[in-house]
Design a protein around this motif. Structure first.
Motif, mmCIF file in Angstrom:
data_model
loop_
_atom_site.group_PDB
_atom_site.id
_atom_site.type_symbol
_atom_site.label_atom_id
_atom_site.label_comp_id
_atom_site.label_asym_id
_atom_site.label_seq_id
_atom_site.Cartn_x
_atom_site.Cartn_y
_atom_site.Cartn_z
ATOM 1 N N GLU A 206 0.836 -1.202 0.000
ATOM 2 C CA GLU A 206 0.000 0.000 0.000
ATOM 3 C C GLU A 206 0.870 1.250 0.000
ATOM 4 O OE1 GLU A 206 -3.329 0.497 0.185
ATOM 5 O OE2 GLU A 206 -4.163 -1.490 0.576
ATOM 6 N N LEU A 207 1.929 1.238 0.789
ATOM 7 C CA LEU A 207 2.800 2.408 0.865
ATOM 8 C C LEU A 207 3.478 2.674 -0.473
ATOM 9 C CD1 LEU A 207 4.177 4.623 2.541
ATOM 10 C CD2 LEU A 207 5.921 2.931 3.162
ATOM 11 N N ARG A 208 4.052 1.665 -1.072
ATOM 12 C CA ARG A 208 4.767 1.853 -2.337
ATOM 13 C C ARG A 208 3.849 2.374 -3.434
ATOM 14 N NH1 ARG A 208 7.003 -3.468 -1.199
ATOM 15 N NH2 ARG A 208 9.089 -3.269 -0.250
ATOM 16 N N GLU A 209 2.581 1.972 -3.382
ATOM 17 C CA GLU A 209 1.660 2.397 -4.430
ATOM 18 C C GLU A 209 1.427 3.900 -4.424
ATOM 19 O OE1 GLU A 209 -1.728 -0.085 -3.754
ATOM 20 O OE2 GLU A 209 -1.037 -1.626 -5.125
ATOM 21 N N LEU A 210 1.704 4.559 -3.295
ATOM 22 C CA LEU A 210 1.574 6.012 -3.262
ATOM 23 C C LEU A 210 2.508 6.673 -4.275
ATOM 24 C CD1 LEU A 210 1.470 6.853 0.564
ATOM 25 C CD2 LEU A 210 -0.452 6.833 -1.030
ATOM 26 N N ASP A 211 3.632 6.025 -4.552
ATOM 27 C CA ASP A 211 4.684 6.638 -5.361
ATOM 28 C C ASP A 211 4.648 6.203 -6.825
ATOM 29 O OD1 ASP A 211 6.860 8.496 -5.127
ATOM 30 O OD2 ASP A 211 8.256 6.834 -5.468
ATOM 31 N N GLU A 212 3.606 5.477 -7.210
ATOM 32 C CA GLU A 212 3.567 4.942 -8.566
ATOM 33 C C GLU A 212 2.947 5.897 -9.577
ATOM 34 O OE1 GLU A 212 1.637 1.162 -8.324
ATOM 35 O OE2 GLU A 212 3.343 0.190 -7.313
ATOM 36 N N SER A 213 2.284 6.938 -9.109
ATOM 37 C CA SER A 213 1.659 7.883 -10.034
ATOM 38 C C SER A 213 2.705 8.813 -10.633
ATOM 39 C CB SER A 213 0.596 8.707 -9.311
ATOM 40 O OG SER A 213 0.190 9.796 -10.123
ATOM 41 N N VAL A 247 11.351 2.323 3.128
ATOM 42 C CA VAL A 247 10.776 3.129 2.033
ATOM 43 C C VAL A 247 10.633 4.580 2.463
ATOM 44 C CG1 VAL A 247 8.693 3.511 0.646
ATOM 45 C CG2 VAL A 247 9.604 1.191 0.915
ATOM 46 N N LEU A 248 10.099 4.800 3.653
ATOM 47 C CA LEU A 248 9.889 6.165 4.147
ATOM 48 C C LEU A 248 11.216 6.917 4.272
ATOM 49 C CD1 LEU A 248 7.213 5.396 6.885
ATOM 50 C CD2 LEU A 248 6.824 6.696 4.783
ATOM 51 N N GLN A 249 12.240 6.251 4.770
ATOM 52 C CA GLN A 249 13.536 6.905 4.913
ATOM 53 C C GLN A 249 14.137 7.258 3.560
ATOM 54 O OE1 GLN A 249 15.442 3.966 7.503
ATOM 55 N NE2 GLN A 249 15.312 5.387 9.221
ATOM 56 N N ASN A 250 13.976 6.379 2.583
ATOM 57 C CA ASN A 250 14.480 6.666 1.237
ATOM 58 C C ASN A 250 13.764 7.864 0.633
ATOM 59 O OD1 ASN A 250 16.352 4.587 1.233
ATOM 60 N ND2 ASN A 250 14.943 3.096 0.351
ATOM 61 N N TRP A 251 12.445 7.913 0.800
ATOM 62 C CA TRP A 251 11.683 9.046 0.256
ATOM 63 C C TRP A 251 12.059 10.346 0.962
ATOM 64 C CZ3 TRP A 251 6.082 6.597 0.078
ATOM 65 C CH2 TRP A 251 6.043 5.634 -0.947
ATOM 66 N N CYS A 252 12.306 10.245 2.255
ATOM 67 C CA CYS A 252 12.643 11.447 3.029
ATOM 68 C C CYS A 252 13.959 12.063 2.553
ATOM 69 C CB CYS A 252 12.724 11.089 4.505
ATOM 70 S SG CYS A 252 12.932 12.491 5.610
ATOM 71 N N ALA A 253 14.884 11.210 2.089
ATOM 72 C CA ALA A 253 16.219 11.684 1.726
ATOM 73 C C ALA A 253 16.368 12.062 0.252
ATOM 74 C CB ALA A 253 17.248 10.609 2.078
ATOM 75 N N ARG A 254 15.403 11.734 -0.598
ATOM 76 C CA ARG A 254 15.602 11.946 -2.028
ATOM 77 C C ARG A 254 15.359 13.400 -2.424
ATOM 78 N NH1 ARG A 254 10.348 8.580 -4.344
ATOM 79 N NH2 ARG A 254 8.738 10.039 -3.631
ATOM 80 N N ASP A 255 15.830 13.737 -3.618
ATOM 81 C CA ASP A 255 15.664 15.094 -4.136
ATOM 82 C C ASP A 255 14.224 15.342 -4.550
ATOM 83 O OD1 ASP A 255 18.350 15.646 -3.802
ATOM 84 O OD2 ASP A 255 18.886 14.900 -5.808
#
Length: 446
Positions: A206-213, A247-255
């Motif tokens: 469910e979390l990963r699907e947030l980033d698929e759009s 996943v959350l930590q990776n998203w937090c650190a990305r550009d």
């Protein structure tokens, strides 16, 4: 018992269907009638799963196979407690299993919760899933929206609000839902969790699907990305939670990425009030929380007003009480012992059982539902063993005399074929029929 066992199941979602399946396998001569207040089977699989989750909907294949059994009969469009009362249905069966699930929003007691623009997440889910008993219009007028919750439903609500309508056009959403989402001016959706990332309830998928759009930028705000010893212990103990945190930590650190809509994730922010007036919501007020060491949180006294024009609460489902049946309004469940429904004095109500969310509350996955059903069926079979062999008339003539316009399994297959046919010219698996009477007419071949 000298004659075959006859059982009624109330609720045609996974809990009820699994109970029927387990019962007919345990008692090879038994027959089961599954009633539902909707004209269709499958419960929250049809009306509670987001339309862009076709993989979750694959469970329908297994449920369909159960309902194909000649000893299991689907009887839809019958509202237990309204169209037929418990004491009226009981004479037709040796036992009744209540499996009505949970489809109401759990309440959130904060100031402003009843303002225009404050919504229940379950109501929104019913709207975008084409439930026949909710209004067909939804006021999607906000540019900035808040969603309260840290479970799968909250994530679904946030994702559907943030996605563009055209991304959902390949799903089974009804035309009115597509038009409503197409007109939405939303630019920012904020998802607020009272606790930290080490206590989230959603699944990695469910979390990963947030980033698929391709149209939505997911932003994890670093404030609140905190862990105490209790959080770290929970992460070490549960692989799926560790996957979410990674996943959350990776998203937090990305550009940052430049996309037309943004979905913000905020942790350690507890809802304190919804701000606004008779014209609608103007802000969500949250109180910053701090971890206490064991994974729980406490307020810091620091408040923030977030500029939003709509608030959706998705903090859990709640079951509906059933007329003339015992009900615990605090837990939202039917009182029971090993599935046997209990009266106010703690005594078993003869012939009455419960399974699924109405029995244990709206928690757990399909495995829990099957275990629930097995316990309830075992209690039922233990109780009816050696019961006198009285005759049981068929319930359908009784419903017809009462003027109850029920639907059948063959009727569902006609409606299913019709919906699939509506979707085929557009490359979609189906397009749902929404109005209740239209569903009934198609089911009846009208």
């Amino acid at each position: 018992m000298d004659r075959p066992l006859r059982v009624a199941v109330v609720g045609a979602g996974p809990a009820g269907i699994y109970a029927a399946d387990i019962l007919t396998k345990a008692a090879p001569s038994a027959s089961v009638d599954i009633f539902d207040r909707l004209p269709t089977p499958y419960g929250l699989i049809r009306y509670g799963v987001a339309p862009d989750h076709p993989r979750i909907k694959e469970i329908v294949v297994a449920l369909h196979n159960v309902l194909e059994s000649p000893r299991i009969r689907f009887i839809g469009n019958v509202d237990y407690g309204v169209d037929v009362k418990p004491e009226e249905l009981a004479p037709f069966y040796d036992a009744t299993i209540i499996a009505t699930g949970a489809d109401k929003d759990r309440e959130l007691d904060i100031p402003g919760i009843d303002l225009p623009g404050s919504f229940g997440g379950a109501d929104f889910v019913s709207w975008y899933d084409g439930h026949p008993d909710v209004p067909r219009d939804w006021p999607l007028t906000a540019t900035k929206v808040a969603v309260i919750g840290a479970g799968n439903v909250a994530v679904d609500v946030a994702r559907i609000l943030a996605k563009t309508a055209d991304e959902l056009l390949e799903t089974e959403i009804p035309e009115n839902v597509y038009r409503g989402l197409l007109a939405s001016p939303v630019t920012d959706v904020h998802l607020f969790s009272r606790r930290g990332p080490g206590q989230v309830k959603f699944t990695p998928m469910e979390l990963r699907e947030l980033d698929e759009s391709p149209n939505v930028e997911v932003i994890v705000h670093p404030e609140g990305m905190e862990f105490d010893e209790g959080s770290l212990a929970a992460i070490r103990a549960k692989r799926s939670l560790k996957m979410c945190v990674d996943v959350l930590q990776n998203w937090c650190a990305r550009d940052p990425r430049d996309r037309q809509r943004r979905l913000h994730l905020h942790f350690l922010q507890a809802p304190a009030a919804i701000v606004g007036d008779e014209n609608g919501v103007t802000a969500l007020r949250t109180e910053t929380q701090e971890l206490t060491g064991d994974g729980t949180v406490r307020g810091t006294g620091e408040f923030t007003d977030w500029d939003v024009q709509a608030v959706y609460r998705a903090i859990g489902y709640l079951s509906r009480p059933i007329a003339d049946l015992p009900f615990d309004h605090v837990t939202g469940t039917v009182p029971h012992e090993a599935g046997r429904v209990l009266d106010l004095d703690g005594n078993h109500v003869p012939g009455l059982y419960a399974t699924g969310w109405i029995k244990r509350g709206p928690v757990g996955l399909i495995g829990h539902t099957k275990k629930d059903a097995s316990e309830t069926v075992a209690s039922l079979l233990e109780d009816v063993a050696g019961a006198p062999a009285t005759s049981r008339d068929d319930v359908l003539p009784y419903l017809e005399r009462r003027g109850v316009g029920y639907t059948t399994w063959d009727g569902w297959k006609r409606l299913d074929e019709h919906e699939v046919g509506l979707g085929a010219p557009h490359g979609r698996k189906r397009i749902k029929v929404v109005p209740r009477q239209h569903m009934i007419d198609i089911s009846n071949g009208a």
